[in-house]
Design a protein around this motif. Structure first.
Motif, PDB file in Angstrom:
ATOM      1  N   GLY A  38       0.812  -1.204   0.000  1.00 31.63           N
ATOM      2  CA  GLY A  38       0.000   0.000   0.000  1.00 31.63           C
ATOM      3  C   GLY A  38       0.845   1.254   0.000  1.00 31.63           C
ATOM      4  N   PRO A  39       0.225   2.415  -0.230  1.00 35.53           N
ATOM      5  CA  PRO A  39       0.941   3.697  -0.292  1.00 35.53           C
ATOM      6  C   PRO A  39       1.332   4.182   1.102  1.00 35.53           C
ATOM      7  CG  PRO A  39      -1.415   4.059  -0.502  1.00 35.53           C
ATOM      8  CD  PRO A  39      -1.226   2.573  -0.490  1.00 35.53           C
ATOM      9  N   PRO A  40       2.151   5.235   1.182  1.00 32.52           N
ATOM     10  CA  PRO A  40       2.599   5.739   2.489  1.00 32.52           C
ATOM     11  C   PRO A  40       1.466   6.076   3.444  1.00 32.52           C
ATOM     12  CG  PRO A  40       3.892   6.740   0.735  1.00 32.52           C
ATOM     13  CD  PRO A  40       2.797   5.963   0.064  1.00 32.52           C
ATOM     14  N   GLU A  41       0.343   6.525   2.899  1.00 32.44           N
ATOM     15  CA  GLU A  41      -0.746   6.942   3.784  1.00 32.44           C
ATOM     16  C   GLU A  41      -1.607   5.771   4.269  1.00 32.44           C
ATOM     17  OE1 GLU A  41      -2.026   7.541  -0.528  1.00 32.44           O
ATOM     18  OE2 GLU A  41      -0.243   7.949   0.700  1.00 32.44           O
ATOM     19  N   TYR A  42      -1.527   4.608   3.609  1.00 29.44           N
ATOM     20  CA  TYR A  42      -2.327   3.466   4.062  1.00 29.44           C
ATOM     21  C   TYR A  42      -1.660   2.164   3.649  1.00 29.44           C
ATOM     22  CZ  TYR A  42      -6.409   0.726   5.431  1.00 29.44           C
ATOM     23  OH  TYR A  42      -7.242  -0.175   6.048  1.00 29.44           O
ATOM     24  N   ASN A  43      -0.975   1.556   4.588  1.00 26.09           N
ATOM     25  CA  ASN A  43      -0.228   0.329   4.332  1.00 26.09           C
ATOM     26  C   ASN A  43      -0.304  -0.563   5.570  1.00 26.09           C
ATOM     27  OD1 ASN A  43       1.741   1.392   6.196  1.00 26.09           O
ATOM     28  ND2 ASN A  43       2.486   2.680   4.515  1.00 26.09           N
ATOM     29  N   SER A  44       0.494  -1.625   5.584  1.00 25.73           N
ATOM     30  CA  SER A  44       0.460  -2.543   6.722  1.00 25.73           C
ATOM     31  C   SER A  44       0.696  -1.828   8.044  1.00 25.73           C
ATOM     32  CB  SER A  44       1.513  -3.647   6.551  1.00 25.73           C
ATOM     33  OG  SER A  44       1.221  -4.496   5.471  1.00 25.73           O
ATOM     34  N   MET A  45       1.662  -0.912   8.077  1.00 25.19           N
ATOM     35  CA  MET A  45       2.006  -0.269   9.346  1.00 25.19           C
ATOM     36  C   MET A  45       0.939   0.702   9.816  1.00 25.19           C
ATOM     37  SD  MET A  45       4.789  -0.859   7.264  1.00 25.19           S
ATOM     38  CE  MET A  45       5.317   0.731   6.616  1.00 25.19           C
ATOM     39  N   THR A  46       0.381   1.475   8.884  1.00 21.49           N
ATOM     40  CA  THR A  46      -0.654   2.425   9.307  1.00 21.49           C
ATOM     41  C   THR A  46      -1.909   1.688   9.773  1.00 21.49           C
ATOM     42  OG1 THR A  46      -1.501   2.687   7.041  1.00 21.49           O
ATOM     43  CG2 THR A  46       0.210   4.218   7.765  1.00 21.49           C
ATOM     44  N   LEU A  47      -2.220   0.576   9.127  1.00 22.96           N
ATOM     45  CA  LEU A  47      -3.347  -0.249   9.577  1.00 22.96           C
ATOM     46  C   LEU A  47      -3.075  -0.802  10.972  1.00 22.96           C
ATOM     47  CD1 LEU A  47      -5.950  -1.897   9.295  1.00 22.96           C
ATOM     48  CD2 LEU A  47      -4.624  -3.599   8.009  1.00 22.96           C
ATOM     49  N   LEU A  48      -1.884  -1.340  11.166  1.00 20.70           N
ATOM     50  CA  LEU A  48      -1.538  -1.907  12.469  1.00 20.70           C
ATOM     51  C   LEU A  48      -1.496  -0.842  13.557  1.00 20.70           C
ATOM     52  CD1 LEU A  48       1.206  -4.378  11.236  1.00 20.70           C
ATOM     53  CD2 LEU A  48      -0.997  -5.013  12.236  1.00 20.70           C
ATOM     54  N   LYS A  49      -1.016   0.340  13.210  1.00 23.43           N
ATOM     55  CA  LYS A  49      -1.009   1.425  14.193  1.00 23.43           C
ATOM     56  C   LYS A  49      -2.434   1.734  14.644  1.00 23.43           C
ATOM     57  CE  LYS A  49       0.311   6.248  14.958  1.00 23.43           C
ATOM     58  NZ  LYS A  49       0.916   7.465  14.356  1.00 23.43           N
ATOM     59  N   ALA A  50      -3.364   1.759  13.688  1.00 23.97           N
ATOM     60  CA  ALA A  50      -4.768   2.011  14.031  1.00 23.97           C
ATOM     61  C   ALA A  50      -5.315   0.901  14.917  1.00 23.97           C
ATOM     62  CB  ALA A  50      -5.603   2.134  12.752  1.00 23.97           C
TER      63      ALA A  50
END
Length: 329
Positions: A53-65
């Motif tokens: 995914g792109p910088p604004e929505y990827n594995s890490m941003t999902l996991l952070k949420a």
């Protein structure tokens, strides 16, 4: 109970690619509900990537949420994230500068909500020696407590043997399914067994084809990149459906879904003579599918023989990846 870097994990893990690396990602609330269902059903080994995914929505941003909402779950999950590529071209880059850039980005995007347990370069960089890449990871990230361990991804037996001499390898992520049993014969599984390295088996449901949901090539369009794979082009796809039909028949006989039979076959390879611990990591983006995949179907030796006979007698049409995509290195 399987263990990865001395942490107990469930018999079945969880692949995160489908949440963020597709043309139309599922809603965040749906994704968080699916993640919670996975954890509640013992799927505690999670696998994502910096480039899913792109910088604004990827594995890490999902996991952070997710971990912001459920901070108490952070220590229950063993997290593997792949990186070590040029994010614009997706070409392997295991150089010290890029590995630092990749790890710093992953850790930053997790935002302190979850420690990174394992990191792997998505593919081996032919231009950077393993000891150089691993040296940076070990000294600057593992020794300083920022990272738990080094993992490998999409590698061949020679790389596994070489890597095991340089560093402690936490797991090896490679493809394994009824649709793609290659690692059982090409030395990859044997090398992992030799060094006591567990395998994280991705695409145990054959990128979804073994669920029986795909009956036409057009059914794959929603999954973007996968629709370009040789095995999913019209002639190859229609041929490969013959394998799916046989899996569906066996699943009906067994009283489970085709996906459960497929995951069960991968799980049943674990710790057989000459094989290491093998943990299938099916992906699913809804709580219902996660629930389905989490059920461990115990296969008898008779069941395994029937499946193995099908595998031996069927020639899958098409290569695993399109021309130009990195292969096991």
């Amino acid at each position: 109970m399987a263990t990865v870097i001395n942490k107990s994990v469930g018999p079945i893990g969880y692949g995160l690619m489908g949440f963020t690396w597709r043309p139309e990602p599922p809603p965040l609330d749906q994704a968080i509900a699916a993640l919670k269902t996975a954890l509640s059903n013992g799927m505690t080994l999670w696998n994502g990537a910096e480039f899913y995914g792109p910088p604004e929505y990827n594995s890490m941003t999902l996991l952070k949420a997710y971990f912001t909402k459920y901070p108490e779950d952070a220590d229950k999950v063993t997290l593997i994230i792949k990186g070590g590529v040029d994010l614009k071209t997706l070409k392997p880059d295991g150089s010290p500068d890029n590995v630092r850039k990749s790890l710093d980005n992953i850790i930053s995007q997790l935002g302190g909500t979850k420690k990174l347990d394992l990191f792997s370069c998505s593919r081996r960089d032919p231009n950077t020696p393993l000891d150089v890449t691993f040296g940076v990871i070990q000294k600057e990230y593992i020794d300083t407590g920022k990272l738990g361990a080094i993992a490998l991804s999409e590698c061949n037996a020679n790389t596994i043997n070489e890597a095991a001499k340089i560093a402690k390898i936490g797991t090896v992520e490679v493809e394994l399914s009824i649709f793609t049993p290659d690692i059982l014969k090409n030395g990859v599984a044997a090398a992992c067994a030799q060094h006591g390295i567990p395998i994280t088996a991705y695409s145990p449901i054959g990128r979804g084809i073994l669920t029986g949901r795909f009956k036409e090539v057009t059914d794959l369009q929603q999954f973007g990149y996968i629709a370009t794979f040789p095995r999913f082009q019209k002639a190859a796809f229609e041929h490969n459906l013959k394998l799916v039909n046989q899996v569906e028949a066996l699943a009906k006989e067994k009283g489970c879904t085709p996906a459960q039979l497929a995951v069960g076959w991968v799980h049943s390879q674990s710790n057989r003579p000459g094989l290491p611990t093998i943990i299938p990591i099916p992906g699913a983006t809804t709580a219902a599918r996660v629930e389905e995949n989490s059920r461990v179907v115990k296969l008898t030796e008779e069941d395994m023989k029937k499946i193995n006979d099908i595998i031996e007698s069927f020639d899958v049409a098409g290569e695993r990846y399109p021309d130009g995509a990195p292969r096991n290195t």
